[in-house]
Design a protein around this motif. Structure first.
Motif, PDB file in Angstrom:
ATOM      1  N   ALA A   6      59.274 -64.340 -22.630  1.00 22.07           N
ATOM      2  CA  ALA A   6      59.070 -64.774 -21.241  1.00 22.07           C
ATOM      3  C   ALA A   6      58.748 -63.587 -20.343  1.00 22.07           C
ATOM      4  N   ARG A   7      59.392 -62.464 -20.580  1.00 23.94           N
ATOM      5  CA  ARG A   7      59.088 -61.262 -19.789  1.00 23.94           C
ATOM      6  C   ARG A   7      57.689 -60.745 -20.096  1.00 23.94           C
ATOM      7  N   HIS A   8      57.319 -60.778 -21.362  1.00 25.84           N
ATOM      8  CA  HIS A   8      56.041 -60.225 -21.803  1.00 25.84           C
ATOM      9  C   HIS A   8      54.861 -61.137 -21.447  1.00 25.84           C
ATOM     10  N   LEU A  12      53.213 -68.005 -20.068  1.00 21.02           N
ATOM     11  CA  LEU A  12      53.487 -68.904 -21.193  1.00 21.02           C
ATOM     12  C   LEU A  12      54.974 -69.177 -21.377  1.00 21.02           C
ATOM     13  N   ALA A  13      55.797 -68.668 -20.481  1.00 19.36           N
ATOM     14  CA  ALA A  13      57.255 -68.752 -20.647  1.00 19.36           C
ATOM     15  C   ALA A  13      57.755 -70.185 -20.789  1.00 19.36           C
ATOM     16  N   PRO A  17      60.745 -72.256 -26.385  1.00 23.83           N
ATOM     17  CA  PRO A  17      62.076 -72.874 -26.367  1.00 23.83           C
ATOM     18  C   PRO A  17      63.145 -71.803 -26.145  1.00 23.83           C
ATOM     19  N   ALA A  18      64.035 -72.043 -25.206  1.00 31.26           N
ATOM     20  CA  ALA A  18      65.026 -71.025 -24.869  1.00 31.26           C
ATOM     21  C   ALA A  18      66.463 -71.522 -25.016  1.00 31.26           C
ATOM     22  N   THR A  69      56.894 -58.787 -29.256  1.00 29.82           N
ATOM     23  CA  THR A  69      55.776 -58.962 -28.325  1.00 29.82           C
ATOM     24  C   THR A  69      54.433 -58.657 -28.996  1.00 29.82           C
ATOM     25  N   ASP A  70      54.394 -57.662 -29.874  1.00 27.57           N
ATOM     26  CA  ASP A  70      53.154 -57.383 -30.599  1.00 27.57           C
ATOM     27  C   ASP A  70      52.783 -58.547 -31.517  1.00 27.57           C
ATOM     28  N   THR A  71      53.774 -59.175 -32.120  1.00 27.11           N
ATOM     29  CA  THR A  71      53.524 -60.339 -32.971  1.00 27.11           C
ATOM     30  C   THR A  71      52.943 -61.480 -32.145  1.00 27.11           C
ATOM     31  N   ALA A  72      53.531 -61.739 -30.982  1.00 28.25           N
ATOM     32  CA  ALA A  72      53.023 -62.794 -30.098  1.00 28.25           C
ATOM     33  C   ALA A  72      51.586 -62.501 -29.689  1.00 28.25           C
TER      34      ALA A  72
END
Length: 83
Positions: A6-8, A12-13, A17-18, A69-72
């Protein structure tokens, strides 16, 4: 993980699912979701260590947030996740 994403990727946050599932919810979901079966059957989080790789190979893992984040970013770049 959801908070990191969500930060990155704030735009799209709302798609991440959180909510954390209860043990009962994991057991129920495991009936139809193979990725959850091991967790549900064990009932515990496996302990994994990279100590030997660090010691023998001198390996240093990347920071968790960077990895996630790199994976996303890669999944989006390659069209596996649509923004």
């Amino acid at each position: 993980m959801a908070a990191m994403l969500a930060r990155h990727l704030p735009s799209l946050a709302d798609r991440v699912p959180a909510r954390e599932l209860s043990d009962e919810e994991v057991r129920e979901a495991a009936k139809t979701e193979p990725a959850l079966r091991d967790a549900a059957l064990r009932g515990q989080i496996p302990m994994i260590s990279n100590d030997k790789a660090r010691r023998v190979l001198g390996w240093q893992p990347r920071p968790v947030e960077t990895t996630i984040t790199d994976t996303a970013d890669s999944l989006i770049k390659h069209g596996l996740v649509t923004p």
